[in-house]
Design a protein around this motif. Sequence first.
Motif, PDB file in Angstrom:
ATOM      1  N   SER A   1       1.583  14.420   8.399  1.00  0.00           N
ATOM      2  CA  SER A   1       2.950  14.877   8.113  1.00  0.00           C
ATOM      3  C   SER A   1       3.960  14.067   8.929  1.00  0.00           C
ATOM      4  CB  SER A   1       3.093  16.371   8.380  1.00  0.00           C
ATOM      5  OG  SER A   1       2.769  16.672   9.723  1.00  0.00           O
ATOM      6  N   ASP A   2       3.581  13.633  10.122  1.00  0.00           N
ATOM      7  CA  ASP A   2       4.469  12.785  10.926  1.00  0.00           C
ATOM      8  C   ASP A   2       4.735  11.463  10.222  1.00  0.00           C
ATOM      9  OD1 ASP A   2       4.612  14.706  12.909  1.00  0.00           O
ATOM     10  OD2 ASP A   2       3.078  13.755  14.175  1.00  0.00           O
ATOM     11  N   GLN A   3       3.681  10.876   9.649  1.00  0.00           N
ATOM     12  CA  GLN A   3       3.836   9.608   8.924  1.00  0.00           C
ATOM     13  C   GLN A   3       4.691   9.807   7.682  1.00  0.00           C
ATOM     14  OE1 GLN A   3       2.802   6.676  10.117  1.00  0.00           O
ATOM     15  NE2 GLN A   3       3.802   5.694   8.418  1.00  0.00           N
ATOM     16  N   GLU A   4       4.451  10.893   6.983  1.00  0.00           N
ATOM     17  CA  GLU A   4       5.256  11.190   5.779  1.00  0.00           C
ATOM     18  C   GLU A   4       6.727  11.319   6.142  1.00  0.00           C
ATOM     19  OE1 GLU A   4       7.721  13.596   3.482  1.00  0.00           O
ATOM     20  OE2 GLU A   4       6.588  14.656   5.022  1.00  0.00           O
ATOM     21  N   GLU A   5       7.012  12.019   7.219  1.00  0.00           N
ATOM     22  CA  GLU A   5       8.400  12.215   7.641  1.00  0.00           C
ATOM     23  C   GLU A   5       9.038  10.897   8.091  1.00  0.00           C
ATOM     24  OE1 GLU A   5      12.083  13.511   8.431  1.00  0.00           O
ATOM     25  OE2 GLU A   5      10.543  14.499   7.233  1.00  0.00           O
ATOM     26  N   GLU A   6       8.277  10.076   8.767  1.00  0.00           N
ATOM     27  CA  GLU A   6       8.807   8.779   9.217  1.00  0.00           C
ATOM     28  C   GLU A   6       9.194   7.897   8.031  1.00  0.00           C
ATOM     29  OE1 GLU A   6       7.102   4.844  11.437  1.00  0.00           O
ATOM     30  OE2 GLU A   6       6.479   6.784  12.256  1.00  0.00           O
ATOM     31  N   VAL A   7       8.342   7.852   7.030  1.00  0.00           N
ATOM     32  CA  VAL A   7       8.643   7.052   5.836  1.00  0.00           C
ATOM     33  C   VAL A   7       9.825   7.649   5.084  1.00  0.00           C
ATOM     34  CG1 VAL A   7       7.763   6.310   3.588  1.00  0.00           C
ATOM     35  CG2 VAL A   7       6.318   6.119   5.613  1.00  0.00           C
TER      36      VAL A   7
ATOM     37  N   GLU B   1      13.514  -2.298   5.113  1.00  0.00           N
ATOM     38  CA  GLU B   1      12.860  -3.484   5.663  1.00  0.00           C
ATOM     39  C   GLU B   1      11.554  -3.747   4.928  1.00  0.00           C
ATOM     40  OE1 GLU B   1      12.327  -2.320   9.706  1.00  0.00           O
ATOM     41  OE2 GLU B   1      14.448  -2.508  10.191  1.00  0.00           O
ATOM     42  N   ARG B   2      11.106  -4.982   4.981  1.00  0.00           N
ATOM     43  CA  ARG B   2       9.819  -5.347   4.390  1.00  0.00           C
ATOM     44  C   ARG B   2       8.706  -4.496   5.008  1.00  0.00           C
ATOM     45  NH1 ARG B   2       8.185 -10.111   2.139  1.00  0.00           N
ATOM     46  NH2 ARG B   2       9.984 -11.214   2.966  1.00  0.00           N
ATOM     47  N   THR B   3       8.867  -4.096   6.255  1.00  0.00           N
ATOM     48  CA  THR B   3       7.845  -3.360   7.004  1.00  0.00           C
ATOM     49  C   THR B   3       7.945  -1.838   6.858  1.00  0.00           C
ATOM     50  OG1 THR B   3       9.250  -3.379   8.965  1.00  0.00           O
ATOM     51  CG2 THR B   3       7.677  -5.199   8.724  1.00  0.00           C
ATOM     52  N   THR B   4       8.778  -1.366   5.971  1.00  0.00           N
ATOM     53  CA  THR B   4       8.996   0.073   5.797  1.00  0.00           C
ATOM     54  C   THR B   4       7.691   0.861   5.656  1.00  0.00           C
ATOM     55  OG1 THR B   4      11.177  -0.263   4.822  1.00  0.00           O
ATOM     56  CG2 THR B   4      10.084   1.817   4.306  1.00  0.00           C
ATOM     57  N   PHE B   5       6.727   0.317   4.930  1.00  0.00           N
ATOM     58  CA  PHE B   5       5.487   1.048   4.642  1.00  0.00           C
ATOM     59  C   PHE B   5       4.280   0.538   5.430  1.00  0.00           C
ATOM     60  CE2 PHE B   5       8.112   1.332   0.790  1.00  0.00           C
ATOM     61  CZ  PHE B   5       8.148   2.703   0.611  1.00  0.00           C
ATOM     62  N   ASP B   6       4.479  -0.374   6.366  1.00  0.00           N
ATOM     63  CA  ASP B   6       3.352  -1.015   7.049  1.00  0.00           C
ATOM     64  C   ASP B   6       2.408  -0.031   7.745  1.00  0.00           C
ATOM     65  OD1 ASP B   6       4.144  -3.474   6.160  1.00  0.00           O
ATOM     66  OD2 ASP B   6       4.583  -4.300   8.149  1.00  0.00           O
ATOM     67  N   GLU B   7       2.951   0.896   8.496  1.00  0.00           N
ATOM     68  CA  GLU B   7       2.088   1.839   9.218  1.00  0.00           C
ATOM     69  C   GLU B   7       1.314   2.734   8.252  1.00  0.00           C
ATOM     70  OE1 GLU B   7       3.729   3.914  12.613  1.00  0.00           O
ATOM     71  OE2 GLU B   7       5.219   2.319  12.841  1.00  0.00           O
ATOM     72  N   THR B   8       1.971   3.166   7.210  1.00  0.00           N
ATOM     73  CA  THR B   8       1.313   4.014   6.216  1.00  0.00           C
ATOM     74  C   THR B   8       0.236   3.225   5.487  1.00  0.00           C
ATOM     75  OG1 THR B   8       3.415   5.161   5.927  1.00  0.00           O
ATOM     76  CG2 THR B   8       1.707   5.595   4.290  1.00  0.00           C
ATOM     77  N   GLN B   9       0.543   1.992   5.126  1.00  0.00           N
ATOM     78  CA  GLN B   9      -0.439   1.155   4.450  1.00  0.00           C
ATOM     79  C   GLN B   9      -1.645   0.909   5.357  1.00  0.00           C
ATOM     80  OE1 GLN B   9       0.476  -2.976   3.635  1.00  0.00           O
ATOM     81  NE2 GLN B   9      -0.642  -2.896   1.702  1.00  0.00           N
ATOM     82  N   SER B  10      -1.407   0.672   6.609  1.00  0.00           N
ATOM     83  CA  SER B  10      -2.489   0.454   7.558  1.00  0.00           C
ATOM     84  C   SER B  10      -3.384   1.692   7.679  1.00  0.00           C
ATOM     85  CB  SER B  10      -1.923   0.079   8.925  1.00  0.00           C
ATOM     86  OG  SER B  10      -2.947  -0.105   9.856  1.00  0.00           O
ATOM     87  N   GLU B  11      -2.755   2.849   7.736  1.00  0.00           N
ATOM     88  CA  GLU B  11      -3.496   4.109   7.814  1.00  0.00           C
ATOM     89  C   GLU B  11      -4.379   4.302   6.583  1.00  0.00           C
ATOM     90  OE1 GLU B  11      -2.114   8.696   8.174  1.00  0.00           O
ATOM     91  OE2 GLU B  11      -1.009   7.293   9.452  1.00  0.00           O
ATOM     92  N   VAL B  12      -3.828   4.015   5.418  1.00  0.00           N
ATOM     93  CA  VAL B  12      -4.571   4.158   4.169  1.00  0.00           C
ATOM     94  C   VAL B  12      -5.689   3.122   4.093  1.00  0.00           C
ATOM     95  CG1 VAL B  12      -4.387   3.872   1.654  1.00  0.00           C
ATOM     96  CG2 VAL B  12      -2.744   5.298   2.883  1.00  0.00           C
ATOM     97  N   TYR B  13      -5.405   1.905   4.523  1.00  0.00           N
ATOM     98  CA  TYR B  13      -6.422   0.853   4.513  1.00  0.00           C
ATOM     99  C   TYR B  13      -7.616   1.245   5.387  1.00  0.00           C
ATOM    100  CZ  TYR B  13      -8.689  -3.653   4.950  1.00  0.00           C
ATOM    101  OH  TYR B  13      -9.611  -4.668   4.947  1.00  0.00           O
ATOM    102  N   GLN B  14      -7.341   1.775   6.572  1.00  0.00           N
ATOM    103  CA  GLN B  14      -8.420   2.205   7.466  1.00  0.00           C
ATOM    104  C   GLN B  14      -9.259   3.301   6.821  1.00  0.00           C
ATOM    105  OE1 GLN B  14      -9.393   0.696  10.224  1.00  0.00           O
ATOM    106  NE2 GLN B  14      -7.768  -0.773   9.821  1.00  0.00           N
ATOM    107  N   LEU B  15      -8.607   4.212   6.144  1.00  0.00           N
ATOM    108  CA  LEU B  15      -9.318   5.273   5.446  1.00  0.00           C
ATOM    109  C   LEU B  15     -10.218   4.694   4.349  1.00  0.00           C
ATOM    110  CD1 LEU B  15      -9.726   8.337   5.053  1.00  0.00           C
ATOM    111  CD2 LEU B  15      -7.800   8.270   3.463  1.00  0.00           C
ATOM    112  N   MET B  16      -9.677   3.767   3.574  1.00  0.00           N
ATOM    113  CA  MET B  16     -10.476   3.152   2.511  1.00  0.00           C
ATOM    114  C   MET B  16     -11.647   2.378   3.095  1.00  0.00           C
ATOM    115  SD  MET B  16      -7.858   1.793  -0.451  1.00  0.00           S
ATOM    116  CE  MET B  16      -7.180   0.499   0.560  1.00  0.00           C
ATOM    117  N   ALA B  17     -11.397   1.603   4.126  1.00  0.00           N
ATOM    118  CA  ALA B  17     -12.441   0.754   4.707  1.00  0.00           C
ATOM    119  C   ALA B  17     -13.557   1.574   5.333  1.00  0.00           C
ATOM    120  CB  ALA B  17     -11.825  -0.173   5.753  1.00  0.00           C
ATOM    121  N   SER B  18     -13.226   2.728   5.880  1.00  0.00           N
ATOM    122  CA  SER B  18     -14.228   3.513   6.575  1.00  0.00           C
ATOM    123  C   SER B  18     -14.969   4.506   5.685  1.00  0.00           C
ATOM    124  CB  SER B  18     -13.590   4.276   7.735  1.00  0.00           C
ATOM    125  OG  SER B  18     -12.687   5.249   7.241  1.00  0.00           O
TER     126      SER B  18
END
Length: 126
Positions: A53-59, A70-87
């Motif tokens: 919910s913290d990530q959702e609110e930040e975005v 900014e180009r980086t608006t979704f970077d943290e969220t994308q990283s979080e999702v990528y880690q979930l997919m990879a693991s």
Amino acid sequence: NEFATENLTFWRAIENWKTSFDETSEETRKRMAKNIYNRWIKPGCILRINVSSDQEEEVRAKIFDRVLLERTTFDETQSEVYQLMASDNFLRFKSDPVFEEYYGLREPEMVAISGGDTSGIRDSDL
């Protein structure tokens, strides 16, 4: 769903966001960002990705409270999702025969059609 396709579609949408960022107007970026938020991040949306919910609110704040995106608006969220997919999700998807067929790593299995038609059956299937 079992392979969380929403994660992959979100990740691809963010890649598109980043590659098209410099070529789009601020108005178009704002519309794209709102579409991404409403489709994958907003609580209750159909393709909701699994983020805190913290990530959702930040975005949400970045999209709706800032003047310039900014180009980086979704970077943290994308990283979080990528880690979930990879693991988890991607490892299960990668081991599924559908993955191998979809990505051309293995020929699709052919099944004989009733009536004795064996066209489409490989010698290795016999």
